[in-house]
Design a protein around this motif. Sequence first.
Motif: not given
Length: 305
Positions: A173-187, A290-301
């Motif tokens: 569902p939409p969430e106030t303060g979040r932009f869209g539905r964002i997913f990240r991979t390594s690329a 914002w990144v909904l799968n951030a726990a699976e795909y880490p961000g850069r340091s």
Amino acid sequence: MYNQNDARSALIPAAGTGPAAAAAAPEYIQFDLADPAEVSAAGSPTWYFRGQNFVLAYTRLRAGDTLDRREQHHEYLLLLTALDSDVDITAGADRATVTEPAVVVVPPGPSSLTAGRDTAVVRLFDGRTGDLMDKAANAGSYTVPHANVTPLVPWPDPVDGDRLRVYLTERIPPETGRFGRIFRTSAFMINFLELQQGPRDPEQLSPHHHDNFEQCSLAVEGSYMHHIRTPWTTKRSEWREDQHTRVGSPSVAIIPPPTVHTSEAVGPARNQLIDIFCPPRADFSAREGWVLNAAEYPGRSEVAS
């Protein structure tokens, strides 16, 4: 420039030295108005269109037809956008049947996609999948790499290893303060924007620019007007008139940096846009939640520009 009600208004501009060269020209394709690059024996057409670091394959996959990748050395993405999607996915020992809109990460190695009914499928391959880049209708535009676009340096691998991952977008569902539905991979970074019912308010647009990365806007329902302004350089030969390009769906717009741009839904009913970035965006990644799968795909340091 974002409206105060736009979640992106909280983004901190990245520090940088500005563009390295004049902006490239925007590019568009409306798939049904262009000849496909290939048609399978079962009659499924596929179109290819690319950015600097990736290629997008759009296929109208007929019921019972299969798309195979025999030697795929890096994960790729599958986007299913229709409410009645129906695709059986096999990747090594993993298998899933998806019957609704989804972002699917297909791991390296052999894989196949088989349609249970006629289904539009979008696949995204980064530039390391070299056998597909030259199939793009606009491949000639990248004979010389665009100077303003940062090359792909993959982000960290998933913490739990390579496997088939299915993210069902309509269940978020939409969430106030979040932009869209964002997913990240390594690329990649994918943003399934919220559905726009009817035209967007023309007094609530969001013109902005990116210094060093392209935006790929995939329209899967409705119609959009892409407004794009190319900044002037000292060379008048590099100036362009403002573009106000209307496209239907399915279509793709490649928006080069550092053009000022905003996309306006103009269709009378459902309008659905998906934004694609390769590599992922550091500014979006820095926003908590914002990144909904951030726990699976880490961000850069570090947060890069």
